[in-house]
Design an enzyme around this catalytic site. Structure first.
Site, PDB file in Angstrom:
ATOM      1  N   GLU A  91      -1.028  15.663  -4.804  1.00  0.00           N
ATOM      2  CA  GLU A  91       0.063  15.139  -3.981  1.00  0.00           C
ATOM      3  C   GLU A  91       1.387  15.819  -4.348  1.00  0.00           C
ATOM      4  O   GLU A  91       2.174  16.173  -3.479  1.00  0.00           O
ATOM      5  CB  GLU A  91       0.156  13.617  -4.126  1.00  0.00           C
ATOM      6  CG  GLU A  91       1.141  13.016  -3.140  1.00  0.00           C
ATOM      7  CD  GLU A  91       0.855  11.562  -2.787  1.00  0.00           C
ATOM      8  OE1 GLU A  91       0.169  10.883  -3.571  1.00  0.00           O
ATOM      9  OE2 GLU A  91       1.342  11.113  -1.739  1.00  0.00           O
ATOM     10  N   ASP A 110      -1.061   4.684  -7.341  1.00  0.00           N
ATOM     11  CA  ASP A 110      -1.876   4.592  -6.131  1.00  0.00           C
ATOM     12  C   ASP A 110      -3.294   5.128  -6.330  1.00  0.00           C
ATOM     13  O   ASP A 110      -4.260   4.429  -6.026  1.00  0.00           O
ATOM     14  CB  ASP A 110      -1.163   5.279  -4.958  1.00  0.00           C
ATOM     15  CG  ASP A 110       0.222   4.703  -4.720  1.00  0.00           C
ATOM     16  OD1 ASP A 110       0.516   3.618  -5.255  1.00  0.00           O
ATOM     17  OD2 ASP A 110       1.018   5.336  -4.009  1.00  0.00           O
TER      18      ASP A 110
HETATM   19  C1  GLA Z   1       5.003   4.730  -3.961  1.00  0.00           C
HETATM   20  C2  GLA Z   1       4.411   5.721  -4.934  1.00  0.00           C
HETATM   21  C3  GLA Z   1       3.916   5.014  -6.195  1.00  0.00           C
HETATM   22  C4  GLA Z   1       4.996   4.113  -6.772  1.00  0.00           C
HETATM   23  C5  GLA Z   1       5.575   3.213  -5.681  1.00  0.00           C
HETATM   24  C6  GLA Z   1       6.726   2.386  -6.170  1.00  0.00           C
HETATM   25  O1  GLA Z   1       4.015   3.879  -3.452  1.00  0.00           O
HETATM   26  O2  GLA Z   1       3.345   6.424  -4.335  1.00  0.00           O
HETATM   27  O3  GLA Z   1       3.501   5.967  -7.146  1.00  0.00           O
HETATM   28  O4  GLA Z   1       5.995   4.864  -7.395  1.00  0.00           O
HETATM   29  O5  GLA Z   1       6.014   3.963  -4.564  1.00  0.00           O
HETATM   30  O6  GLA Z   1       6.299   1.472  -7.125  1.00  0.00           O
END
Ligand code: GLA
Length: 373
Positions: A152, A164
Site C-alpha cells: 500500500e 487494517d
Molecule cells: C486508516 C488507516 C489505518 C489507521 C486508521 C486510523 O484506516 O488505513 O492504518 O491509521 O486510518 O486509525
C-alpha cells in the site's frame, strides 16, 4: 453466478481456489497504529473474495466484478497501473521476491468502498493469501500483514498503518484483536455484543472518504513532528502528557498529542472492560474517543458528529467515527432493546438535514481471512 463460475467464464478455465479476506471495524484506538500504539479492531462478515489460478508466463491478470472495465495485465515483476488494480498488482510485486509467479485473479467484493471499512486492505490480503497458497510460499500472517502494508505504501502511495491488514488476517469470530503496533504482538479479546444484550450498529454515513487526498498523510506528519520535538521515537512513548503539552508551543501539535496519548489509554481501558465482561461500559469510551477525534485530532465530519449526537440523545451507550476520518462509517453501541429507536433517530437526523440516508451494516465480529474452496 458465483465468483468461481464467473472466473471460468472470464478466463476460460476453472480457478484453482477462492480466498476471502474481510473488511474491519476498529472498536477503538484510532490514529494510534502509526504512532506505534494500540488498536482493537474486529473483522466484518463482509469482505473481498479472489478466485485465482497460476499462469506460467510471469503475467498477472486481474479483473473485478464490481469495478467493471477491462482485464488489467502486467508482469508480476512490476508494471504501472492505476485505480483499484494498484492493490493486487502491488501485492504481487511485493510477493515476487518470495518466489510467486504469474496468476489470473478475479475479484468480487460485498464491502462498500469508501466507507472506511478497509476494502483496500481486504483486497491486498485476499490477493496475498491466494498468491502464497497457489505457489506454496509460506509467510506467517503477521509478516503478510506487513507485506500488505508495504504494497500500500509503495504502490498506492498511502502511508497507512498496520491495523487494517492485521485485522483482516488475524481476527477471529466473536473477538476483537488487540494489536500492539510496535511489537506486532496481538491477542484476542472476547467481544460478542449480542450475548451481552447489546447491539453494535455500523453506519455508513455515505459521506465521501479517501485516504489518498492528503489529510491522513498530514496528520501522520504532524505526529512525527511532535514526537521529534518531544525527543521520543513515537507518540506511544509519551508517558507524562501534561509535561509534553507544556513543552510544545504549537497548539495544533498539542491537540494531536493529546488525542494519541489518551486514545492509547482508552484502548487499554476498553480491553480491561471487555475482559471483565462489562461490554456495556464501552459506550462512554467510544464517545470519548469520538470527541477527541473531532476536537483534538480534527478528522471527524458533519455526518459522523450528527450520528453520535442523535444516537446518544436516543439513549445509545455511545458511539464514534471509525477509520481514518474525513468521511466513512460510525459505530454506535446500544442496548439491544434501544437499537430500533437509535436507528430511527439517526435516520431522522439525516433526513432533517437533507443528507442521503445512511446505510446500516451488520457489525458482527467475524472470522479473518481464509481459503474458501
Ligand atoms: C486508516 C488507516 C489505518 C489507521 C486508521 C486510523 O484506516 O488505513 O492504518 O491509521 O486510518 O486509525
Amino acid at each position: 453466478m458465483n465468483v468461481r463460475e464467473r472466473f471460468a467464464e472470464v478466463f476460460g478455465r476453472p480457478p484453482e481456489g477462492v480466498w476471502r479476506a474481510p473488511g474491519r471495524i476498529n472498536l477503538i484506538g484510532e490514529h494510534t497504529d502509526y504512532n506505534d500504539g494500540l488498536v482493537l479492531p474486529f473483522a466484518l462478515p463482509m469482505g473481498v473474495s479472489v478466485a485465482a489460478a497460476r499462469r506460467d508466463d510471469g503475467v498477472l491478470e486481474v479483473r473485478s466484478l464490481q469495478a467493471g472495465g477491462e482485464t488489467v495485465r502486467v508482469p508480476v515483476a512490476g508494471g504501472s497501473v492505476s485505480g483499484w488494480a494498484t492493490y493486487p498488482v502491488g501485492m504481487a510485486w511485493v510477493l515476487h521476491e518470495y518466489g510467486i509467479g504469474g496468476a489470473s485473479l478475479l475479484v468480487d467484493s460485498d464491502l462498500p468502498q469508501g466507507a472506511g471499512l478497509s476494502s483496500s486492505a481486504a483486497l491486498l490480503c485476499a490477493t496475498g493469501l491466494a498468491l502464497c497458497d497457489l505457489y506454496g510460499v509460506e509467510v506467517e500472517r503477521p509478516e503478510l500483514a506487513r507485506l500488505a502494508q508495504r504494497a500500500e505504501w509503495d504502490f498506492a502511495g498511502v502511508p497507512s498503518g498496520l491495523m487494517d491488514p492485521s485485522a483482516s488476517l488475524l481476527a477471529t469470530a466473536g473477538h476483537a484483536l488487540m494489536l500492539d503496533c510496535r511489537s506486532g504482538l496481538s491477542s484476542r479479546v472476547p467481544f460478542a455484543p449480542e450475548e451481552a444484550g447489546l447491539t453494535l450498529l455500523a453506519i455508513d454515513t455515505r459521506a465521501g472518504h479517501t485516504l489518498a487526498d492528503g489529510g491522513y498523510a498530514r496528520r501522520r506528519a504532524e505526529c512525527e513532528r511532535a514526537a521529534g520535538l518531544l525527543g521520543v521515537a513515537a507518540l506511544r512513548d509519551v508517558k507524562d502528557l501534561a509535561g509534553a503539552l507544556g513543552s510544545l508551543r504549537d497548539p495544533v501539535l498539542r491537540r494531536r498529542v493529546q488525542h494519541v496519548v489518551t486514545e492509547n489509554h482508552r484502548v487499554e481501558a476498553a480491553v480491561g472492560l471487555l475482559r471483565a465482561g462489562a461490554a456495556a461500559e464501552l459506550g462512554a469510551l467510544l464517545t470519548a474517543s469520538h470527541l477527541s477525534l473531532r476536537d483534538q485530532f480534527e478528522v471527524s465530519w458533519p455526518q459522523a458528529d450528527a450520528v453520535v449526537d442523535a444516537a446518544t440523545r436516543a439513549g445509545a451507550r455511545g458511539g464514534r467515527m471509525v477509520g481514518g476520518g474525513f468521511g466513512g462509517s460510525v459505530i454506535v453501541l446500544t442496548a439491544a432493546d434501544r437499537a430500533e429507536r437509535t436507528r430511527a433517530a439517526v435516520e431522522e437526523a439525516f433526513a432533517a438535514r437533507g443528507w442521503a440516508a445512511p446505510a446500516f451494516l451488520a457489525a458482527t465480529p467475524s472470522q479473518g481471512a481464509r481459503r474458501l474452496a
